[in-house]
Write a protein that holds these residues in place. Structure first.
Motif, PDB file in Angstrom:
ATOM      1  N   VAL A   1       0.841  -1.197   0.000  1.00 57.43           N
ATOM      2  CA  VAL A   1       0.000   0.000   0.000  1.00 57.43           C
ATOM      3  C   VAL A   1       0.878   1.249   0.000  1.00 57.43           C
ATOM      4  O   VAL A   1       0.629   2.217  -0.732  1.00 57.43           O
ATOM      5  N   ARG A   2       1.923   1.235   0.798  1.00 54.03           N
ATOM      6  CA  ARG A   2       2.843   2.387   0.824  1.00 54.03           C
ATOM      7  C   ARG A   2       3.493   2.595  -0.538  1.00 54.03           C
ATOM      8  O   ARG A   2       3.638   3.731  -0.998  1.00 54.03           O
ATOM      9  N   ASP A   3       3.895   1.512  -1.149  1.00 53.03           N
ATOM     10  CA  ASP A   3       4.528   1.630  -2.469  1.00 53.03           C
ATOM     11  C   ASP A   3       3.559   2.243  -3.478  1.00 53.03           C
ATOM     12  O   ASP A   3       3.959   3.076  -4.315  1.00 53.03           O
ATOM     13  N   ARG A   4       2.297   1.849  -3.421  1.00 49.95           N
ATOM     14  CA  ARG A   4       1.308   2.391  -4.361  1.00 49.95           C
ATOM     15  C   ARG A   4       1.122   3.885  -4.140  1.00 49.95           C
ATOM     16  O   ARG A   4       1.079   4.665  -5.089  1.00 49.95           O
ATOM     17  N   LEU A   5       1.016   4.306  -2.873  1.00 57.23           N
ATOM     18  CA  LEU A   5       0.839   5.725  -2.575  1.00 57.23           C
ATOM     19  C   LEU A   5       2.061   6.531  -3.003  1.00 57.23           C
ATOM     20  O   LEU A   5       1.933   7.601  -3.603  1.00 57.23           O
ATOM     21  N   GLN A   6       3.249   5.995  -2.732  1.00 59.53           N
ATOM     22  CA  GLN A   6       4.460   6.735  -3.066  1.00 59.53           C
ATOM     23  C   GLN A   6       4.609   6.888  -4.574  1.00 59.53           C
ATOM     24  O   GLN A   6       5.013   7.950  -5.064  1.00 59.53           O
ATOM     25  N   ALA A   7       4.287   5.840  -5.306  1.00 59.22           N
ATOM     26  CA  ALA A   7       4.359   5.922  -6.773  1.00 59.22           C
ATOM     27  C   ALA A   7       3.385   6.977  -7.301  1.00 59.22           C
ATOM     28  O   ALA A   7       3.698   7.711  -8.259  1.00 59.22           O
ATOM     29  N   TYR A   8       2.225   7.077  -6.677  1.00 57.64           N
ATOM     30  CA  TYR A   8       1.224   8.074  -7.077  1.00 57.64           C
ATOM     31  C   TYR A   8       1.778   9.482  -6.914  1.00 57.64           C
ATOM     32  O   TYR A   8       1.674  10.321  -7.817  1.00 57.64           O
ATOM     33  N   PHE A   9       2.400   9.764  -5.759  1.00 58.61           N
ATOM     34  CA  PHE A   9       2.901  11.109  -5.501  1.00 58.61           C
ATOM     35  C   PHE A   9       4.193  11.394  -6.260  1.00 58.61           C
ATOM     36  O   PHE A   9       4.446  12.539  -6.664  1.00 58.61           O
ATOM     37  N   ASP A  10       5.025  10.373  -6.469  1.00 58.75           N
ATOM     38  CA  ASP A  10       6.233  10.566  -7.284  1.00 58.75           C
ATOM     39  C   ASP A  10       5.858  11.010  -8.701  1.00 58.75           C
ATOM     40  O   ASP A  10       6.514  11.881  -9.293  1.00 58.75           O
ATOM     41  N   ALA A  11       4.803  10.420  -9.245  1.00 58.58           N
ATOM     42  CA  ALA A  11       4.380  10.743 -10.601  1.00 58.58           C
ATOM     43  C   ALA A  11       3.817  12.160 -10.712  1.00 58.58           C
ATOM     44  O   ALA A  11       3.714  12.701 -11.818  1.00 58.58           O
ATOM     45  N   ARG A  12       3.486  12.757  -9.576  1.00 59.17           N
ATOM     46  CA  ARG A  12       2.921  14.106  -9.580  1.00 59.17           C
ATOM     47  C   ARG A  12       3.893  15.157  -9.074  1.00 59.17           C
ATOM     48  O   ARG A  12       3.507  16.274  -8.725  1.00 59.17           O
ATOM     49  N   GLY A  13       5.172  14.821  -9.042  1.00 57.68           N
ATOM     50  CA  GLY A  13       6.206  15.798  -8.751  1.00 57.68           C
ATOM     51  C   GLY A  13       6.370  16.158  -7.293  1.00 57.68           C
ATOM     52  O   GLY A  13       6.994  17.186  -6.980  1.00 57.68           O
ATOM     53  N   PHE A  14       5.863  15.344  -6.369  1.00 54.44           N
ATOM     54  CA  PHE A  14       6.060  15.619  -4.945  1.00 54.44           C
ATOM     55  C   PHE A  14       7.506  15.276  -4.550  1.00 54.44           C
ATOM     56  O   PHE A  14       8.197  14.533  -5.262  1.00 54.44           O
ATOM     57  N   PRO A  15       7.974  15.787  -3.414  1.00 53.59           N
ATOM     58  CA  PRO A  15       9.343  15.459  -2.980  1.00 53.59           C
ATOM     59  C   PRO A  15       9.509  13.951  -2.831  1.00 53.59           C
ATOM     60  O   PRO A  15       8.572  13.246  -2.438  1.00 53.59           O
ATOM     61  N   PRO A  16      10.682  13.424  -3.136  1.00 50.06           N
ATOM     62  CA  PRO A  16      10.904  11.979  -3.001  1.00 50.06           C
ATOM     63  C   PRO A  16      10.838  11.545  -1.547  1.00 50.06           C
ATOM     64  O   PRO A  16      10.942  12.361  -0.629  1.00 50.06           O
ATOM     65  N   LEU A  17      10.673  10.259  -1.349  1.00 51.19           N
ATOM     66  CA  LEU A  17      10.586   9.696  -0.008  1.00 51.19           C
ATOM     67  C   LEU A  17      11.824  10.054   0.812  1.00 51.19           C
ATOM     68  O   LEU A  17      12.951   9.836   0.384  1.00 51.19           O
ATOM     69  N   GLY A  18      11.608  10.658   1.999  1.00 54.46           N
ATOM     70  CA  GLY A  18      12.709  11.015   2.884  1.00 54.46           C
ATOM     71  C   GLY A  18      13.337  12.362   2.623  1.00 54.46           C
ATOM     72  O   GLY A  18      14.290  12.740   3.305  1.00 54.46           O
ATOM     73  N   ALA A  19      12.827  13.131   1.648  1.00 54.34           N
ATOM     74  CA  ALA A  19      13.394  14.449   1.343  1.00 54.34           C
ATOM     75  C   ALA A  19      13.170  15.404   2.516  1.00 54.34           C
ATOM     76  O   ALA A  19      12.179  15.297   3.239  1.00 54.34           O
ATOM     77  N   PRO A  20      14.098  16.367   2.742  1.00 58.96           N
ATOM     78  CA  PRO A  20      13.960  17.284   3.882  1.00 58.96           C
ATOM     79  C   PRO A  20      12.660  18.085   3.861  1.00 58.96           C
ATOM     80  O   PRO A  20      12.129  18.420   4.923  1.00 58.96           O
ATOM     81  N   ASP A  21      12.135  18.399   2.662  1.00 61.04           N
ATOM     82  CA  ASP A  21      10.923  19.221   2.591  1.00 61.04           C
ATOM     83  C   ASP A  21       9.663  18.377   2.421  1.00 61.04           C
ATOM     84  O   ASP A  21       8.588  18.905   2.099  1.00 61.04           O
TER      85      ASP A  21
END
Length: 591
Positions: free
Chosen positions: A68-88
């Protein structure tokens, strides 16, 4: 930088003059209470955002599933959100969900950090007791929660009113007037209107609270616990303190978990402090709870009433009459083998860089059984220095010697259990057609299906028949990591557990079935149940006897057997265990 300081060294300094130290707490000090960390909050906000945008229903419990986490992260990565663990990352997601609406921010944080969700852990209880006993006078935190206030009220019966963004000016007056205990929440309190939560808020600290912190650094030593040092505005305050005339008169001690090396800004601060003559150290500790309990147990001035509340128990005198002589029923054999002697010393290994448990497991695996490692304040080791150097290489800087804790309940004793178990399985398997394995918190000796001779397993084979084999018709289930099915094998095994009761160490023996590969164990449950279907009391008794013959060799009942993991070496290199060959028995007393 000065000579490294151990947790025990720091505990000794704090206990000697505890009121002279101020404390700085981060989120790690509240983690064991059950309150969410910043990472937990980020994932919850991702969940909320995804469900709102995609009209989906994902619960908080679903977030425990990595898929489930992987699915959510892939969704936000595709929309230009900061990568997992980024300071912002925290700010970006928080602003996406709540925007500039401070009231919605406060309501959300109030809900996730509410007092009802917090359960005081041991470290929090110690902190509250030290505040109440005037053993801890000044504390600062970046946390929004009310864990410290709850601990002071419940354990110390002494309410603490924190200074925060509203009423910040009064904090300096309280410090000047020595109106203790003084507790400052630098980022605010979720129960009040002012709150520093996003990156823009944190770029600059409140002037009054900042001045209070800097002023305190000129009067107290500082102990930093549970704080990563990744907030630039906070680190700027510590650097500002070093520009003052008398910074940290009793030292600056920044604690980090042994598995988490200090971030670069922290190392830079400590290096600068040391170069200016401040007693400054990065100190590797256990969890916040274990660290605080270590301090509490060594405080000579702790009040008995507070001690009982910290331990959450009351000492009472009881008088329970013993039953009259006599017995009822047959004796019952237990699986506990008395351990009559254990090693008292081992070697310590020093490295160029800190090592976590994953590093140590890889080192033990590469040594092919020639090294047994453990970890407390130092890295413990059994095995020859030559074997250590061969397995570790140039990263090994020194080999020393240390005395081990005196029992599993002594300080550091919780790390002794696994260390002993790893040594015992190697000792009992040595020279026999057995393998030794540790998996999680369990240690096993296992019949070796590849051994050239299984004659020494005859006592076991005469009882159960075949001791190893393949499970007919069963292959592993394909996974992304292991796409090709493999045949599943099994072997008779014995799980070993070191246990201490009433000051006596015992080795608990649990016959089991080992499955290769281990990931197939769930699929092999029917086979395991079939192998164990007739293990009633009498058969289990015979199985235990057979295993004792296998791992201890021919022996008289009640004899003492000495075992060691290696062929040679003095005790710090080659530990010696003495076991009784007679398991313990119990008998019900007549009423």
């Amino acid at each position: 930088m000065s000579v490294p300081l151990t947790q025990s060294d720091l505990v000794g300094r704090i206990c000697q003059r505890s009121p002279h130290y101020a404390w700085f707490l981060g989120a790690g000090a509240s983690r064991a209470t059950g309150l969410p960390t910043a990472t937990d909050i980020i994932w919850d906000i991702k969940r909320r955002n995804y469900c709102r945008e995609e009209n989906q229903d994902i619960s908080r419990q679903d977030l425990q599933n990595q898929a489930v986490r992987d699915r959510l992260q892939a969704y936000f990565d595709a929309r230009g959100f900061p990568p997992l663990g980024a300071p912002d990352e925290y700010t970006a997601y928080f602003e996406r969900v709540f925007g500039e609406d401070r009231e919605r921010q406060r309501n959300y944080i109030r809900a996730v950090l509410s007092e009802d969700r917090a359960s005081l852990a041991a470290g929090n209880r110690v902190f509250g007791a030290m505040l109440a006993a005037d053993l801890l006078r000044v504390a600062f935190t970046t946390n929004f929660d009310n864990v410290v206030e709850k601990a002071a009220a419940e354990v110390g019966h002494r309410p603490v009113a924190p200074y925060h963004l509203e009423g910040a000016r009064a904090a300096n007056t309280a410090l000047d007037n020595e109106d203790y205990p003084l507790y400052c929440k630098l980022h605010g309190d979720f129960r009040h209107d002012s709150l520093k939560n996003l990156s823009a808020d944190l770029q600059r600290q409140n002037d009054d609270l900042a001045r209070c912190l800097v002023n305190a650094t000129g009067r107290f030593g500082f102990v930093v616990a549970g704080y990563s040092g990744r907030d630039d505005s906070i680190m700027e305050l510590f650097h500002r303190a070093l520009d003052a005339p008398n910074p940290f008169p009793h030292g600056l001690y920044w604690t980090v978990m042994r598995t988490s090396p200090a971030p670069a800004p922290v190392a830079e601060l400590i290096s600068r402090a040391s170069s200016q003559g401040v007693e400054a150290h990065i100190v590797e500790t256990q969890t916040f709870d274990a660290f605080m309990l270590h301090i509490w147990r060594n405080l000579d001035s702790r009040p008995a009433e507070l001690d009982n509340r910290v331990r959450r128990s009351a000492l009472v005198t009881v008088d329970i009459p013993l039953p009259p002589p006599g017995v009822v029923g047959p004796p019952i054999r237990t699986t506990a083998l008395p351990i009559l002697e254990v090693p008292s010393h081992c070697q310590t290994l020093s490295f160029t860089t800190p090592k976590d448990w994953a590093d140590l497991r890889r080192t033990m695996a590469s040594s092919d059984g020639a090294l047994i490692l453990g970890k407390y304040e130092d890295v413990w080791a059994w095995g020859s220095p030559h074997a250590a150097r061969a397995a570790i290489g140039p990263e090994l800087t020194a080999v020393g010697e240390t005395q081990l804790p005196t029992g599993l309940h002594a300080p550091g004793g919780q790390f002794l259990k696994g260390f002993f178990e790893r040594a015992l399985v190697i000792s009992l398997a040595r020279g026999r057609p057995l393998l030794s394995r540790t998996r999680g918190h369990a240690a096993y000796v296992i019949a070796d299906r590849h051994a050239s001779s299984l004659r020494e397993l005859d006592p076991l084979a005469q009882l159960v028949g075949q001791t190893t084999g393949a499970i007919a018709g069963l292959n592993t289930s394909p996974t992304p990591e292991f796409p090709d099915p493999e045949p599943v094998h099994w072997a008779e095994a014995l799980r070993l557990v070191v246990h201490e009761s009433h000051g006596q160490l015992r080795l608990l023996l649990h016959p089991d079935i080992w499955i290769w590969p281990p990931r197939a164990r769930r699929d092999a449950q029917d086979f395991i149940a079939h192998r164990r279907r007739r293990l009633l009391n009498q058969q289990y008794n015979h199985l235990l006897d057979a295993w004792l013959q296998v791992v201890l060799g021919p022996h008289d009942r009640g004899a003492e057997v000495q075992v060691s993991p290696f062929d040679s070496g003095a005790e710090p290199e080659n530990p010696r265990f003495v076991l009784s060959t007679r398991t313990a028995y119990s008998r019900r007393l007549r009423r």
